[in-house]
Write a protein that holds these residues in place. Structure first.
Motif, PDB file in Angstrom:
ATOM      1  N   MET A 174     -22.341  45.510  50.758  1.00 58.22           N
ATOM      2  CA  MET A 174     -21.645  46.361  49.790  1.00 58.22           C
ATOM      3  C   MET A 174     -21.185  47.658  50.447  1.00 58.22           C
ATOM      4  O   MET A 174     -20.119  48.191  50.137  1.00 58.22           O
ATOM      5  N   SER A 175     -21.985  48.162  51.381  1.00 61.81           N
ATOM      6  CA  SER A 175     -21.565  49.350  52.128  1.00 61.81           C
ATOM      7  C   SER A 175     -20.298  49.064  52.930  1.00 61.81           C
ATOM      8  O   SER A 175     -19.370  49.879  52.971  1.00 61.81           O
ATOM      9  N   ALA A 176     -20.252  47.889  53.570  1.00 62.22           N
ATOM     10  CA  ALA A 176     -19.066  47.527  54.357  1.00 62.22           C
ATOM     11  C   ALA A 176     -17.862  47.296  53.444  1.00 62.22           C
ATOM     12  O   ALA A 176     -16.735  47.680  53.773  1.00 62.22           O
ATOM     13  N   ILE A 177     -18.084  46.683  52.268  1.00 63.30           N
ATOM     14  CA  ILE A 177     -16.976  46.407  51.345  1.00 63.30           C
ATOM     15  C   ILE A 177     -16.384  47.695  50.794  1.00 63.30           C
ATOM     16  O   ILE A 177     -15.158  47.865  50.723  1.00 63.30           O
ATOM     17  N   GLU A 178     -17.258  48.631  50.402  1.00 61.95           N
ATOM     18  CA  GLU A 178     -16.781  49.894  49.834  1.00 61.95           C
ATOM     19  C   GLU A 178     -15.981  50.704  50.848  1.00 61.95           C
ATOM     20  O   GLU A 178     -15.108  51.491  50.473  1.00 61.95           O
ATOM     21  N   GLY A 179     -16.246  50.522  52.130  1.00 61.12           N
ATOM     22  CA  GLY A 179     -15.552  51.300  53.154  1.00 61.12           C
ATOM     23  C   GLY A 179     -14.352  50.602  53.742  1.00 61.12           C
ATOM     24  O   GLY A 179     -13.843  51.016  54.794  1.00 61.12           O
ATOM     25  N   SER A 180     -13.893  49.508  53.108  1.00 64.38           N
ATOM     26  CA  SER A 180     -12.756  48.767  53.656  1.00 64.38           C
ATOM     27  C   SER A 180     -11.743  48.506  52.559  1.00 64.38           C
ATOM     28  O   SER A 180     -12.005  48.702  51.371  1.00 64.38           O
ATOM     29  N   GLU A 181     -10.565  48.040  52.948  1.00 63.40           N
ATOM     30  CA  GLU A 181      -9.522  47.703  51.986  1.00 63.40           C
ATOM     31  C   GLU A 181      -8.647  46.592  52.558  1.00 63.40           C
ATOM     32  O   GLU A 181      -8.745  46.239  53.727  1.00 63.40           O
ATOM     33  N   GLY A 182      -7.808  46.042  51.672  1.00 68.40           N
ATOM     34  CA  GLY A 182      -6.863  45.021  52.102  1.00 68.40           C
ATOM     35  C   GLY A 182      -7.547  43.775  52.627  1.00 68.40           C
ATOM     36  O   GLY A 182      -8.570  43.324  52.137  1.00 68.40           O
ATOM     37  N   ILE A 183      -6.968  43.228  53.685  1.00 68.79           N
ATOM     38  CA  ILE A 183      -7.462  41.969  54.233  1.00 68.79           C
ATOM     39  C   ILE A 183      -8.850  42.132  54.834  1.00 68.79           C
ATOM     40  O   ILE A 183      -9.666  41.212  54.847  1.00 68.79           O
ATOM     41  N   GLN A 184      -9.163  43.352  55.331  1.00 65.47           N
ATOM     42  CA  GLN A 184     -10.496  43.598  55.880  1.00 65.47           C
ATOM     43  C   GLN A 184     -11.535  43.529  54.769  1.00 65.47           C
ATOM     44  O   GLN A 184     -12.615  42.958  54.940  1.00 65.47           O
ATOM     45  N   ARG A 185     -11.195  44.099  53.594  1.00 67.99           N
ATOM     46  CA  ARG A 185     -12.128  44.045  52.467  1.00 67.99           C
ATOM     47  C   ARG A 185     -12.342  42.597  52.028  1.00 67.99           C
ATOM     48  O   ARG A 185     -13.473  42.180  51.770  1.00 67.99           O
ATOM     49  N   ARG A 186     -11.256  41.843  51.963  1.00 67.70           N
ATOM     50  CA  ARG A 186     -11.370  40.442  51.565  1.00 67.70           C
ATOM     51  C   ARG A 186     -12.264  39.679  52.530  1.00 67.70           C
ATOM     52  O   ARG A 186     -13.104  38.872  52.135  1.00 67.70           O
ATOM     53  N   GLY A 187     -12.082  39.920  53.824  1.00 67.07           N
ATOM     54  CA  GLY A 187     -12.931  39.264  54.809  1.00 67.07           C
ATOM     55  C   GLY A 187     -14.392  39.645  54.645  1.00 67.07           C
ATOM     56  O   GLY A 187     -15.289  38.804  54.788  1.00 67.07           O
ATOM     57  N   ASN A 188     -14.662  40.920  54.325  1.00 67.22           N
ATOM     58  CA  ASN A 188     -16.046  41.368  54.119  1.00 67.22           C
ATOM     59  C   ASN A 188     -16.669  40.698  52.900  1.00 67.22           C
ATOM     60  O   ASN A 188     -17.857  40.343  52.909  1.00 67.22           O
ATOM     61  N   VAL A 189     -15.862  40.542  51.824  1.00 66.33           N
ATOM     62  CA  VAL A 189     -16.389  39.889  50.620  1.00 66.33           C
ATOM     63  C   VAL A 189     -16.764  38.435  50.921  1.00 66.33           C
ATOM     64  O   VAL A 189     -17.848  37.963  50.563  1.00 66.33           O
ATOM     65  N   LEU A 190     -15.880  37.722  51.594  1.00 65.71           N
ATOM     66  CA  LEU A 190     -16.161  36.322  51.914  1.00 65.71           C
ATOM     67  C   LEU A 190     -17.356  36.200  52.856  1.00 65.71           C
ATOM     68  O   LEU A 190     -18.168  35.276  52.732  1.00 65.71           O
ATOM     69  N   ALA A 191     -17.470  37.147  53.794  1.00 68.50           N
ATOM     70  CA  ALA A 191     -18.626  37.133  54.698  1.00 68.50           C
ATOM     71  C   ALA A 191     -19.917  37.376  53.929  1.00 68.50           C
ATOM     72  O   ALA A 191     -20.950  36.739  54.202  1.00 68.50           O
ATOM     73  N   ALA A 192     -19.874  38.292  52.962  1.00 61.51           N
ATOM     74  CA  ALA A 192     -21.065  38.577  52.156  1.00 61.51           C
ATOM     75  C   ALA A 192     -21.479  37.337  51.363  1.00 61.51           C
ATOM     76  O   ALA A 192     -22.674  37.001  51.291  1.00 61.51           O
ATOM     77  N   MET A 193     -20.505  36.660  50.779  1.00 61.95           N
ATOM     78  CA  MET A 193     -20.830  35.470  50.000  1.00 61.95           C
ATOM     79  C   MET A 193     -21.440  34.382  50.879  1.00 61.95           C
ATOM     80  O   MET A 193     -22.403  33.710  50.487  1.00 61.95           O
ATOM     81  N   THR A 194     -20.889  34.203  52.065  1.00 60.41           N
ATOM     82  CA  THR A 194     -21.433  33.199  52.984  1.00 60.41           C
ATOM     83  C   THR A 194     -22.884  33.516  53.329  1.00 60.41           C
ATOM     84  O   THR A 194     -23.754  32.639  53.308  1.00 60.41           O
ATOM     85  N   LYS A 195     -23.149  34.783  53.652  1.00 58.31           N
ATOM     86  CA  LYS A 195     -24.520  35.161  54.002  1.00 58.31           C
ATOM     87  C   LYS A 195     -25.477  34.975  52.835  1.00 58.31           C
ATOM     88  O   LYS A 195     -26.622  34.511  53.010  1.00 58.31           O
ATOM     89  N   LEU A 196     -25.042  35.335  51.629  1.00 61.73           N
ATOM     90  CA  LEU A 196     -25.924  35.193  50.470  1.00 61.73           C
ATOM     91  C   LEU A 196     -26.190  33.713  50.170  1.00 61.73           C
ATOM     92  O   LEU A 196     -27.308  33.337  49.791  1.00 61.73           O
ATOM     93  N   LYS A 197     -25.185  32.867  50.338  1.00 64.90           N
ATOM     94  CA  LYS A 197     -25.397  31.436  50.131  1.00 64.90           C
ATOM     95  C   LYS A 197     -26.351  30.875  51.195  1.00 64.90           C
ATOM     96  O   LYS A 197     -27.170  29.990  50.910  1.00 64.90           O
ATOM     97  N   GLN A 198     -26.242  31.386  52.421  1.00 64.77           N
ATOM     98  CA  GLN A 198     -27.160  30.949  53.478  1.00 64.77           C
ATOM     99  C   GLN A 198     -28.592  31.361  53.148  1.00 64.77           C
ATOM    100  O   GLN A 198     -29.527  30.573  53.359  1.00 64.77           O
ATOM    101  N   VAL A 199     -28.770  32.571  52.622  1.00 69.56           N
ATOM    102  CA  VAL A 199     -30.116  33.014  52.219  1.00 69.56           C
ATOM    103  C   VAL A 199     -30.664  32.090  51.139  1.00 69.56           C
ATOM    104  O   VAL A 199     -31.837  31.710  51.163  1.00 69.56           O
ATOM    105  N   CYS A 200     -29.803  31.723  50.171  1.00 69.15           N
ATOM    106  CA  CYS A 200     -30.250  30.845  49.092  1.00 69.15           C
ATOM    107  C   CYS A 200     -30.652  29.472  49.638  1.00 69.15           C
ATOM    108  O   CYS A 200     -31.562  28.832  49.093  1.00 69.15           O
TER     109      CYS A 200
END
Length: 959
Positions: free
Chosen positions: A739-765
């Motif tokens: 969330m820290s990385a997402i809040e500090g980014s925008e555009g395509i970088q923000r989108r990439g951070n969101v998808l990366a976060a989801m992947t990591k959370l699914k891996q934790v699950c």
């Protein structure tokens, strides 16, 4: 887009012939690996098998100025086959958006505004999106291809900027002349005068304007835009028009309040004044009603008569006023976001044609007749009648209606709406030949053409062969053919009807789309067709069957199983040869090979070309669609369970393969069917399309018990798993970090951070090791794994087999040896890195070995094309969040040949994003296929607060 225009880039081709385009280089974020961007699906090229992720690339592009964007996109909508380049799905998407912009400008759904561009004020046109237009805009947002926003500005900004620029361009084309004639104000003139001139000038900029003037004019124009969008609230004013009683001329127009989200919540104004309410109504519904009527009076002037009443509830209209409401006010009110309810007949073509044909017992000697006793050259008697409403009218009755010039008339007890254009078209039709003889082929073409836009064909009454074909129920009306000699097995009744339909079309020289649901036996019906033709005594040329690589072995095995007498040759791989084709009855090849070997395949005289999984040619501009279409054949057949996945253009593409030219060019199809149905939900256009395509499409569903009554049940359930304390700690750490990385980014970088976060959370699950990749032990650290261990043990103890799907190949590689050791049973593992021979061996072992076992599969590698009916359990260990993809994977087991009920379990970790996204999909099931698309990209467009709420862990769900 507003600043620089439209950026185009090419894959293998050249776009250098686009007028006014300037070469440039842009840094775009695209999927690919270290070697370069992955090819688009339309290219026909194989994507890289590993290392693909979103990466920035410097891409050479051509910049088309914003003022030329509409012209360029119009060319995209109707591409020239001679062009050295073809538009991809992203550019075609922008072409459809350009059409929407032109439609908005044509209907006046825009307002002039004062905007700041590069620090300088400018006069621009901006769209007004209310009512149905707002819903269309949301559809564009849901369906935006990722490549459209590859520059990194985000979905919402990209879409709005693109539509703003296209509407402004369209508005200047609609009104190229000055809005006000006379002297044009100079650079020192009043800003309002200069602004008005800028709205149609080549240069919209207004340099030198004083800041106070800019603020004052901008504020006034902003208020105007906000007022125009007020109708987009949760509660709207609605109008209901009702017919007069017999013998009366008094039409009723009722006012009401209605929920914009749930139109069934409807409260007449009389009840509003009496104090009635429904859920969600504002504190003062009477004020909402009056405010809405006050806005509506600008669109329907007669409303001022009703507003003279302190508590207006409705008004009476005479027939002329009712017609004005129908033709002028109602469309404007609907476009502005008001609710409008009209009589069922309103808006439909009042005048139409009825075509009646009757078979002739005696054939013309000059006409060839098919060997079966009928053919498209057969002569039939025809008659064309004029229809108004539900009844046939004579030429004399029509002339009298034209003389009266009454726009709304009651014809034989039914009200119909007539306009001059329809009446003139009907009178012209009276003067043309209305009866005589035509060939069956000429009649068929008339039905497909459907008359014209002013005088559509509304009814067809045919007997004999034409009646069977045009009914759209030929499979039921034609006498079923028996299971052919040489077919090993017995066709089910619905399969025999399918065989009869295929044989019927083939004898007419027509192609068709066998669109049976997955698992209903399209393969068996196709093979039985080949056997039936050979049993007729003919020795036809070979049939070419084109399919994805994953299905080649399946066709080989099914042909050997059901039709061993057929000579089958696989034209694929380095050992393929031309002379192998000549000795075959059935030649199997892949779409990729068809592109590479087009010159060879075009040199063969094929009896038939069959496309399996024909959605592979749904985009007519792709290399593989063009290659397949270029292979000559006597007839063509498309096999697909999904003839339309996203747009009606896909149906046109597949139909044009089956029967080239039958539906006309793509541009005409788009104008006649696609735009009216997709944009305006035109029921008449939908009925006409069904009548035109119905004879050539056979669609049956396996959920229909009249089709197949012995298919077992599919029981779906969600399995709720709890996180361990270790998983919960890791999950929370990932949320805080990402969330820290997402809040500090925008555009395509923000989108990439969101998808990366989801992947990591699914891996934790899934398991801590899946995220950490540290090679540590697996037991007792994951709630999901613990539940899978218990379930797997129960399955093998009962002597059953199960399919376990995972989205991640790396997790499957860890899971397979662990489960095999834990269960002391075979656990097979199929993923994209296996050779074709190894895949076939695994499938064969799973299907034939009696030992209970698990089959672990990568969802991407094994979600389609496999027959795994030995399993009666399906487990989705981690979710793809696309119901269509998961259903396709489940149908590896739930298909014909399955004799037991299939238990489908979807694992979900409670309190995590898995549970929350599952709830979101359940609430929006109807939109899931279009919104969810190919995975979870749609989630990346949520704002930061929504993402935090989605990712937040519910600690009560931790064990």
């Amino acid at each position: 887009m507003p600043g620089s225009g439209l950026a185009l880039w090419s894959e293998g081709g050249s776009v250098e012939d686009i007028p006014d385009a300037e070469p440039a280089t842009l840094r775009l974020t695209l999927p690919g690996n270290t070697r370069g961007p992955a090819p688009s699906p339309e290219s026909g090229l194989e994507p890289p098998s590993r290392g693909v992720k979103l990466r920035p690339y410097d891409i050479p592009v051509l910049i088309v100025p914003a003022g030329r964007a509409l012209t360029t996109l119009a060319a995209v909508a109707d591409p020239d086959p001679e062009n050295p380049w073809q538009a991809g799905s992203s550019l075609r998407y922008l072409g459809v958006l350009a059409g929407f912009a032109c439609d908005l400008a044509r209907r006046g759904r825009m307002l002039p505004q004062l905007v700041i561009e590069g620090g300088v004020p400018a006069g621009r046109w901006r769209p007004v999106l209310t009512g149905g237009d707002a819903a269309t805009y949301r559809d564009f947002a849901a369906g935006m291809p990722p490549a459209v926003r590859a520059t990194g500005t985000g979905l919402a900004r990209t879409l709005r900027d693109a539509l703003d620029a296209l509407v402004d361009d369209a508005a200047r084309q609609v009104m190229p002349e000055r809005i006000l004639h006379g002297h044009r104000a100079g650079p020192k003139g009043p800003l309002p005068d200069r602004w008005i001139a800028a709205l149609t000038a080549d240069d919209p900029a207004l340099p030198g304007a004083r800041p106070d003037e800019v603020r004052e004019l901008g504020a006034a124009l902003g208020d105007w835009m906000r007022a125009a969008n007020e109708a987009n609230g949760p509660i709207r004013v609605s109008f209901r028009l009702s017919e007069p009683l017999p013998g009366s001329d008094a039409w009723g127009l009722e006012f009401a309040l209605q929920s914009a989200e749930d139109p069934s919540l409807y409260l007449p104004a009389a009840e509003v004044w009496a104090g009635a309410r429904f859920p969600g109504m504002p504190a003062r519904p009477d004020e909402t009603l009056l405010a809405g009527l006050g806005r509506a009076v600008r669109l329907f002037r007669l409303l001022h008569l009703a507003l003279a009443d302190q508590r207006p509830a409705g008004m009476e209209l005479d027939t002329g006023e009712a017609h004005d409401f129908l033709r002028q006010a109602a469309p404007l009110l609907q476009a502005a976001g008001f609710g409008v309810q009209l009589p069922a007949w309103a808006g439909r073509k009042a005048v139409g044609l009825k075509l009646t044909t009757r078979s002739r017992s005696k054939q013309s000697k000059s006409r060839a007749v098919a060997a079966s006793g009928f053919g498209l050259e057969q002569l039939v008697d025809f008659r064309i009648d004029l229809v108004i409403g539900d009844g046939v009218v004579t030429a004399e009755e029509l002339a009298e209606l034209a003389r009266l010039k009454v726009p709304l008339v009651r014809v034989r007890g039914q009200w119909v709406e007539l306009d001059d254009r329809q009446l003139k078209a009907a009178l012209r039709a009276v003067d043309r030949r209305r009866e005589g003889e035509l060939t069956a082929g000429e009649v068929l073409q008339q039905v497909i053409d459907g008359g014209d836009e002013d005088l559509p064909l509304v009814e067809v009454d045919a007997d004999g062969m034409l009646g069977d074909l045009l009914s759209g129920q030929a499979a039921e009306r034609i006498e079923p053919l028996p299971t052919p000699i040489g077919f090993q097995g017995k066709l089910r009744p619905y399969q025999e009807r399918g065989l009869s339909w295929l044989h019927f079309l083939a004898r007419l020289g027509l192609g068709g789309i066998l669109a049976d649901d997955m698992g209903l036996g399209k393969t068996a019906q196709t093979l039985s067709l080949l056997l039936t033709e050979r049993a007729d005594g003919a020795t036809p040329a070979p049939t070419l069957l084109i399919c994805p690589m994953s299905l080649v072995s399946n066709w080989q095995k099914e042909a050997a199983r059901f039709a061993p007498s057929l000579r089958v040759y696989v034209h694929h791989g380095g050992s393929r040869r031309r002379d192998g084709i000549d000795d075959a009855d059935l030649v199997l090849t892949t779409y990729g090979t068809a592109v590479r070997d087009l010159s060879t395949l075009r040199g063969v005289e094929w009896a038939r070309v069959v496309c399996d999984e024909a959605q592979a040619i749904k985009n007519s501009g792709t290399r593989q669609a063009q290659a397949v279409r270029a292979i000559p054949a006597g007839t063509r057949l498309a096999l697909t369970g999904t003839p339309v996945e996203n747009h009606l253009a896909e149906l046109w593409s597949i139909m044009d393969f089956c029967n080239p030219g039958l539906l006309g060019p793509a541009k005409r199809f788009r104008r006649r069917f696609q735009e009216p149905i997709e944009v305006r939900q035109d029921e008449d256009a939908a009925a006409a399309l069904k009548r035109a395509t119905g004879p050539f499409v056979l669609r049956r569903l396996k959920t229909d018990k009249t089709i197949i009554s012995d298919l077992p049940e599919k029981n779906e359930m969600k399995v709720w798993c709890t996180l361990t304390e270790e998983q919960a700690t890791l999950y929370q750490a990932v949320v805080e970090d990402m969330m820290s990385a997402i809040e500090g980014s925008e555009g395509i970088q923000r989108r990439g951070n969101v998808l990366a976060a989801m992947t990591k959370l699914k891996q934790v699950c899934n398991h801590p090791v899946h995220l950490l990749k540290d090679g540590s032990r697996l037991p007792s650290r994951s709630g999901k794994l613990a539940r899978l261990e218990e379930l797997a043990a129960e399955i093998v103890e009962d002597g059953d087999k199960a399919l376990v799907f995972t989205q991640y190949a790396e997790w499957g590689a860890l899971l397979q040896p662990y489960l095999a050791a834990h269960l002391d049973r075979p656990v097979l593992w199929l993923h994209g890195g296996l050779t074709k021979a190894k895949r076939d061996d695994l499938v064969e072992r799973f299907q034939t070995d009696d030992e209970p076992m698990l089959f672990l599969l990568s969802l991407k590698a094994a979600g389609t094309g496999l027959n795994l009916t030995a399993a009666n359990h399906v487990v989705h260990f981690d979710r793809w969040w696309n119901p269509a993809v998961e259903d396709q994977a489940t149908d590896r087991a739930f298909r014909i040949g399955q004799s037991r009920n299939v238990q489908v379990r979807k694992f979900i970790c409670t309190g995590t994003l898995e549970e929350k996204i599952d709830a979101m999909i359940e609430r929006k099931k109807a939109l899931a296929s279009s919104v969810v698309g190919t995975g979870e990209e749609w989630i990346s467009e949520l704002n930061t607060d929504q993402l935090r709420e989605l990712f937040e862990l519910d600690r009560t769900a931790v064990r």
